[in-house]
Design an enzyme around this catalytic site. Structure first.
Site, PDB file in Angstrom:
ATOM      1  CG  HIS A 171      81.771  41.218  63.742  1.00 49.92           C
ATOM      2  ND1 HIS A 171      81.887  40.351  64.800  1.00 49.92           N
ATOM      3  CD2 HIS A 171      82.813  42.085  63.843  1.00 49.92           C
ATOM      4  CE1 HIS A 171      82.953  40.673  65.505  1.00 49.92           C
ATOM      5  NE2 HIS A 171      83.528  41.723  64.953  1.00 49.92           N
ATOM      6  CG  ASN A 222      84.597  41.767  68.576  1.00 50.12           C
ATOM      7  OD1 ASN A 222      84.454  40.654  68.088  1.00 50.12           O
ATOM      8  ND2 ASN A 222      85.244  42.735  67.960  1.00 50.12           N
ATOM      9  CB  CYS A 273      85.931  40.041  63.526  1.00 54.73           C
ATOM     10  SG  CYS A 273      86.812  40.441  65.029  1.00 54.73           S
TER      11      CYS A 273
HETATM   12  O1  UT7 Z   1      85.926  43.409  64.801  1.00 51.17           O
HETATM   13  C1  UT7 Z   1      86.682  44.581  64.737  1.00 51.17           C
HETATM   14  C2  UT7 Z   1      87.366  44.690  66.087  1.00 51.17           C
HETATM   15  N1  UT7 Z   1      87.578  45.998  66.545  1.00 51.17           N
HETATM   16  C3  UT7 Z   1      86.635  46.899  66.819  1.00 51.17           C
HETATM   17  O2  UT7 Z   1      85.464  46.743  66.606  1.00 51.17           O
HETATM   18  C4  UT7 Z   1      87.068  48.175  67.476  1.00 51.17           C
HETATM   19  C5  UT7 Z   1      86.591  49.389  66.760  1.00 51.17           C
HETATM   20  N2  UT7 Z   1      86.853  50.559  67.565  1.00 51.17           N
HETATM   21  C6  UT7 Z   1      86.110  50.879  68.635  1.00 51.17           C
HETATM   22  O3  UT7 Z   1      85.175  50.185  68.957  1.00 51.17           O
HETATM   23  C7  UT7 Z   1      86.438  52.144  69.376  1.00 51.17           C
HETATM   24  O4  UT7 Z   1      87.467  52.828  68.698  1.00 51.17           O
HETATM   25  C8  UT7 Z   1      86.846  51.877  70.836  1.00 51.17           C
HETATM   26  C9  UT7 Z   1      85.634  51.429  71.637  1.00 51.17           C
HETATM   27  C10 UT7 Z   1      87.933  50.832  70.927  1.00 51.17           C
HETATM   28  C11 UT7 Z   1      87.349  53.162  71.479  1.00 51.17           C
HETATM   29  O5  UT7 Z   1      86.382  54.184  71.354  1.00 51.17           O
HETATM   30  P1  UT7 Z   1      86.815  55.627  70.814  1.00 51.17           P
HETATM   31  O6  UT7 Z   1      85.609  56.464  70.874  1.00 51.17           O
HETATM   32  O7  UT7 Z   1      87.478  55.447  69.478  1.00 51.17           O
HETATM   33  O8  UT7 Z   1      87.825  56.113  71.919  1.00 51.17           O
HETATM   34  P2  UT7 Z   1      89.338  56.599  71.753  1.00 51.17           P
HETATM   35  O9  UT7 Z   1      90.236  55.440  71.489  1.00 51.17           O
HETATM   36  O10 UT7 Z   1      89.379  57.776  70.845  1.00 51.17           O
HETATM   37  O11 UT7 Z   1      89.615  57.092  73.230  1.00 51.17           O
HETATM   38  C12 UT7 Z   1      88.921  58.206  73.821  1.00 51.17           C
HETATM   39  C13 UT7 Z   1      89.431  58.380  75.239  1.00 51.17           C
HETATM   40  C14 UT7 Z   1      90.957  58.380  75.336  1.00 51.17           C
HETATM   41  O12 UT7 Z   1      91.325  59.286  76.358  1.00 51.17           O
HETATM   42  P3  UT7 Z   1      91.873  60.757  75.998  1.00 51.17           P
HETATM   43  O13 UT7 Z   1      93.101  60.526  75.170  1.00 51.17           O
HETATM   44  O14 UT7 Z   1      90.762  61.403  75.233  1.00 51.17           O
HETATM   45  O15 UT7 Z   1      92.130  61.342  77.345  1.00 51.17           O
HETATM   46  C15 UT7 Z   1      91.280  56.978  75.769  1.00 51.17           C
HETATM   47  O16 UT7 Z   1      92.497  56.889  76.477  1.00 51.17           O
HETATM   48  O17 UT7 Z   1      88.990  57.275  76.048  1.00 51.17           O
HETATM   49  C16 UT7 Z   1      90.106  56.678  76.693  1.00 51.17           C
HETATM   50  N3  UT7 Z   1      89.856  55.249  76.861  1.00 51.17           N
HETATM   51  C17 UT7 Z   1      89.173  54.757  77.882  1.00 51.17           C
HETATM   52  N4  UT7 Z   1      88.592  55.323  78.952  1.00 51.17           N
HETATM   53  C18 UT7 Z   1      87.951  54.539  79.820  1.00 51.17           C
HETATM   54  C19 UT7 Z   1      90.228  54.252  76.031  1.00 51.17           C
HETATM   55  N5  UT7 Z   1      89.781  53.080  76.531  1.00 51.17           N
HETATM   56  C20 UT7 Z   1      89.127  53.370  77.670  1.00 51.17           C
HETATM   57  C21 UT7 Z   1      88.445  52.591  78.623  1.00 51.17           C
HETATM   58  N6  UT7 Z   1      87.874  53.203  79.667  1.00 51.17           N
HETATM   59  N7  UT7 Z   1      88.347  51.252  78.503  1.00 51.17           N
END
Ligand code: UT7
Length: 326
Positions: free
Chosen positions: A253, A283, A112
């Site tokens: 970005h 993204n 990215c």
């Molecule tokens: O250019 C760099 C590229 N990468 C990025 O920019 C990604 C950076 N990271 C992020 O943007 C965030 O970490 C995410 C958007 C990917 C995820 O958000 P988060 O607040 O870190 O969520 P998490 O991974 O801690 O997940 C929280 C909950 C989990 O459920 P439990 O374990 O709490 O029951 C996940 O399983 O949300 C769940 N979850 C979802 N629920 C609904 C994960 N993905 C999804 C989804 N829809 N798509």
């Protein structure tokens, strides 16, 4: 001598995939995606559209704005991790498509942060006097390597291309004045495409295991991103003797709205100064910064001398920041 951005262009493929469409593919919902990321929809390349095709449209628009004949481009550098082919480079394919015979052309790989790395490389050729102009592209078709069964990643990415045309300028207080790049190779496992390279060539077994797709530890990437982006922004501003309050606009970005909000908050820069478009593109990896620059430019945001703070971070991890005086 400094590099001045004299043309910008961008392109997003026609097909749009909304959050509602994703609800039919994985266990997710529009509200979760909007609240956690800020994304509502993203564009998806058609089956026959490769990265160079997206790049071609963005390049053509940027060259038209610059008033530069494609045949007169002296250097083409493309930031991408989704090239048309493992080799030759997408930049070379693009050069052929533009009907250019003069430019040397190559890709840089910084996920990215690809367009920031590409911009930095091109800037060195301009400021050294080796080239009079350069075409800098950020392009990715990340949806080609997205696992549509993985809700942690498939909601994030979209396809697109952005282009910048650089020319040398002797004008005081204009152009790219500071650009700094960083990497931390101890974080490779945080965000990568494990299969398809020399470590894990694609076989029936690696493909069955889904090694050809983007793999990401999202929460860890999030934390590194906010810290690294804020640090590099402070670094480039300090190098210029500037304070965050001196920044006219931010071009960043578009990874996640929460990452951007948190970074801007750390810097003490109001969110209104940052052009946002991830709501409609998601993204788009390397395409993100030049696409954002192009949209803000075409909306008439910039006037000569404005201080534009640029930043990006991606897999590697690799990141960079810059001060561009319009
Ligand atoms: O250019 C760099 C590229 N990468 C990025 O920019 C990604 C950076 N990271 C992020 O943007 C965030 O970490 C995410 C958007 C990917 C995820 O958000 P988060 O607040 O870190 O969520 P998490 O991974 O801690 O997940 C929280 C909950 C989990 O459920 P439990 O374990 O709490 O029951 C996940 O399983 O949300 C769940 N979850 C979802 N629920 C609904 C994960 N993905 C999804 C989804 N829809 N798509």
């Amino acid at each position: 001598m400094r590099s001045l951005v004299v043309g910008t262009g961008s392109y997003a493929p026609a097909k749009v995939l909304t959050n509602a469409d994703l609800e039919k593919l994985v266990d997710t919902n529009d509200q979760w995606i909007r609240e956690r990321t800020g994304i509502r929809e993203r564009h998806i390349a058609a089956p026959e559209e490769a990265s160079s095709d997206l790049a071609f449209h963005a390049a053509t628009r940027a060259l038209a704005m610059a008033g530069l004949d494609p045949a007169d481009v002296e250097m083409i550098v493309v930031g991408t991790v989704t090239p048309d082919y493992p080799f030759p480079s997408t930049a070379v394919v693009l050069q052929g498509r533009l009907g250019n015979k003069k430019a040397f052309a190559f890709d840089v790989s910084a996920a990215c942060a690809g367009s920031m790395y590409a911009l930095s490389v091109a800037d060195r050729f301009i400021t050294s006097g080796a080239c009079k102009n350069a075409l800098v592209i950020g392009v990715d078709t990340l949806t080609r390597i997205t696992n549509w069964k993985d809700r942690n990643t498939c909601i994030l990415f979209g396809d697109g291309a952005g282009a910048m045309v650089l020319k040398g300028t002797g004008e005081a207080n204009r152009g790219l004045s500071t650009i700094r790049l960083h990497a931390d190779g101890s974080l490779v496992s945080m965000l990568l495409q494990p299969g398809g390279g020399s470590r894990e060539p694609l076989t029936a077994e690696t493909m069955a295991a889904g090694r050809q797709y983007v793999y990401m530890k999202g929460t860890e990437v999030y934390k590194v991103a906010v810290r690294a982006l804020a640090e590099v922004c402070h670094e480039v501003l300090e190098a210029e003797g500037l304070k965050p309050a001196d920044v006219t606009y931010v071009i960043a970005h578009q990874a996640n709205k929460r990452i951007l909000d948190a970074t801007l908050q750390r810097l003490g820069i109001p969110a209104e100064k940052c052009w946002m478009n991830l709501e409609k593109y998601g993204n788009t990896s390397s395409a993100s910064v030049p696409t954002t620059l192009d949209e803000a430019n075409r909306a008439g945001w910039f006037k000569p001398g404005d201080v534009i703070l640029m930043m990006a971070i991606g897999g590697g991890m690799a990141w960079g920041g810059a001060v561009l005086r319009w």
